[in-house]
Design a protein around this motif. Structure first.
Motif, PDB file in Angstrom:
ATOM      1  N   THR A  66      -4.001 -73.442  17.163  1.00 50.12           N
ATOM      2  CA  THR A  66      -2.569 -73.355  17.433  1.00 50.12           C
ATOM      3  C   THR A  66      -2.301 -73.777  18.874  1.00 50.12           C
ATOM      4  O   THR A  66      -3.008 -73.368  19.793  1.00 50.12           O
ATOM      5  N   LEU A  67      -1.270 -74.590  19.072  1.00 49.81           N
ATOM      6  CA  LEU A  67      -0.822 -74.986  20.396  1.00 49.81           C
ATOM      7  C   LEU A  67       0.452 -74.219  20.729  1.00 49.81           C
ATOM      8  O   LEU A  67       1.296 -73.997  19.860  1.00 49.81           O
ATOM      9  N   GLY A  68       0.572 -73.804  21.996  1.00 50.89           N
ATOM     10  CA  GLY A  68       1.735 -73.016  22.374  1.00 50.89           C
ATOM     11  C   GLY A  68       2.231 -73.344  23.766  1.00 50.89           C
ATOM     12  O   GLY A  68       1.493 -73.887  24.606  1.00 50.89           O
ATOM     13  N   LEU A  69       3.486 -73.019  24.019  1.00 54.13           N
ATOM     14  CA  LEU A  69       4.083 -73.123  25.346  1.00 54.13           C
ATOM     15  C   LEU A  69       4.831 -71.825  25.605  1.00 54.13           C
ATOM     16  O   LEU A  69       5.769 -71.484  24.883  1.00 54.13           O
ATOM     17  N   GLU A  70       4.425 -71.099  26.644  1.00 59.69           N
ATOM     18  CA  GLU A  70       4.993 -69.785  26.950  1.00 59.69           C
ATOM     19  C   GLU A  70       5.681 -69.816  28.306  1.00 59.69           C
ATOM     20  O   GLU A  70       5.131 -70.327  29.295  1.00 59.69           O
ATOM     21  N   MET A  99       3.258 -71.613  30.928  1.00 58.66           N
ATOM     22  CA  MET A  99       1.855 -71.617  30.520  1.00 58.66           C
ATOM     23  C   MET A  99       1.653 -72.318  29.166  1.00 58.66           C
ATOM     24  O   MET A  99       1.778 -71.705  28.116  1.00 58.66           O
ATOM     25  N   PRO A 100       1.328 -73.622  29.169  1.00 63.37           N
ATOM     26  CA  PRO A 100       0.847 -74.255  27.933  1.00 63.37           C
ATOM     27  C   PRO A 100      -0.487 -73.615  27.539  1.00 63.37           C
ATOM     28  O   PRO A 100      -1.293 -73.262  28.404  1.00 63.37           O
ATOM     29  N   GLN A 101      -0.730 -73.476  26.238  1.00 64.18           N
ATOM     30  CA  GLN A 101      -1.916 -72.732  25.811  1.00 64.18           C
ATOM     31  C   GLN A 101      -2.462 -73.228  24.482  1.00 64.18           C
ATOM     32  O   GLN A 101      -1.735 -73.807  23.668  1.00 64.18           O
TER      33      GLN A 101
END
Length: 243
Positions: free
Chosen positions: A186-190, A204-206
């Motif tokens: 999973t790719l995320g941007l927080e 924080m890209p993650q």
């Protein structure tokens, strides 16, 4: 606020959280949407977690440059003691020094929008060992499943709650957008914002990677801007073990 009043306020908030869940929680057969958990602003198991779920994890963050070269890490244990109700014990540390004790409660209120959305609330009681100071925070949580790949988790609330001080009651905003590339990746941007004198803005890209059936890794590289300072690169990693 003295210790007795703080304990009383904590019990009132916890009681309200439990009572609200009892009144608002749906039938046990309700299907909750699957939404990943943010890396920086950790949840106490996903919303709608079932009784008996147990997790241990540790988050480590460190700046790559700037005046603060300290490494912050926080081991924690999360347990769902009833359907939709979870508790957390967290021990944040700075380098080799234990900095705080945290006790958290999380409640799921139910689903709506045809089962695509879920909401709840989270409460944290915090004791700072260095300043010998108690504080607490409260956030409303809202998750939404857009389609098979895309989802989001939003949190809005107040940090350092107080009825008597204008320097406290700082806003908290955390929003994470997720794209599930595969069943295990999973790719995320927080985005994490904390207001007030000691506030910050963190982007924080993650990457979330499932390692085994009960081991997960979250890794992020982003930018953190402390109030009054320029933005600095920051590295974060969270290792998760489910039981």
């Amino acid at each position: 606020m003295n210790r007795l009043n703080l304990i009383r306020s904590n019990l009132v908030i916890a009681g309200c959280l439990l009572a609200t869940t009892t009144l608002a929680s749906p039938d046990a057969s309700t299907a909750y949407p699957h939404i990943p958990e943010p890396m920086v602003f950790d949840m106490m198991r996903p919303l709608g977690a079932k009784q008996g779920e147990l997790e241990a994890n540790v988050l480590t963050t460190t700046p790559w440059s700037g005046k603060d070269g300290n490494t912050h890490w926080a081991p924690e244990v999360e347990y769902t003691f009833a359907d939709g109700l979870a508790i957390e014990f967290e021990f944040p540390a700075e380098n080799s020094r234990l900095a705080e004790f945290k006790l958290g409660l999380q409640a799921t209120f139910g689903t709506f929008n045809g089962g695509r959305s879920v909401h709840g609330a989270q409460y944290l009681g915090i004791y700072d060992r260095h300043q010998h100071r108690y504080s607490n925070s409260f956030v409303y949580t809202l998750g939404h499943r857009f389609n098979q790949r895309w989802s989001s988790m939003s949190m809005l609330g107040v940090s350092d709650l107080s009825l008597s001080s204008n320097d406290r009651n700082n806003p908290i905003l955390n929003h994470a957008l997720f794209y599930e590339a595969t069943q295990s990746t999973t790719l995320g941007l927080e985005v994490n914002y904390l207001g007030g004198r000691d506030g910050h803005l963190l982007l924080m890209p993650q990457l979330h990677q499932k390692l085994t059936h009960n081991m997960n890794l979250q890794l992020g590289v982003g930018l953190n801007r402390e109030r009054g300072e320029s933005a600095q690169p920051e590295l974060g990693i969270r290792l998760i073990r489910e039981f």
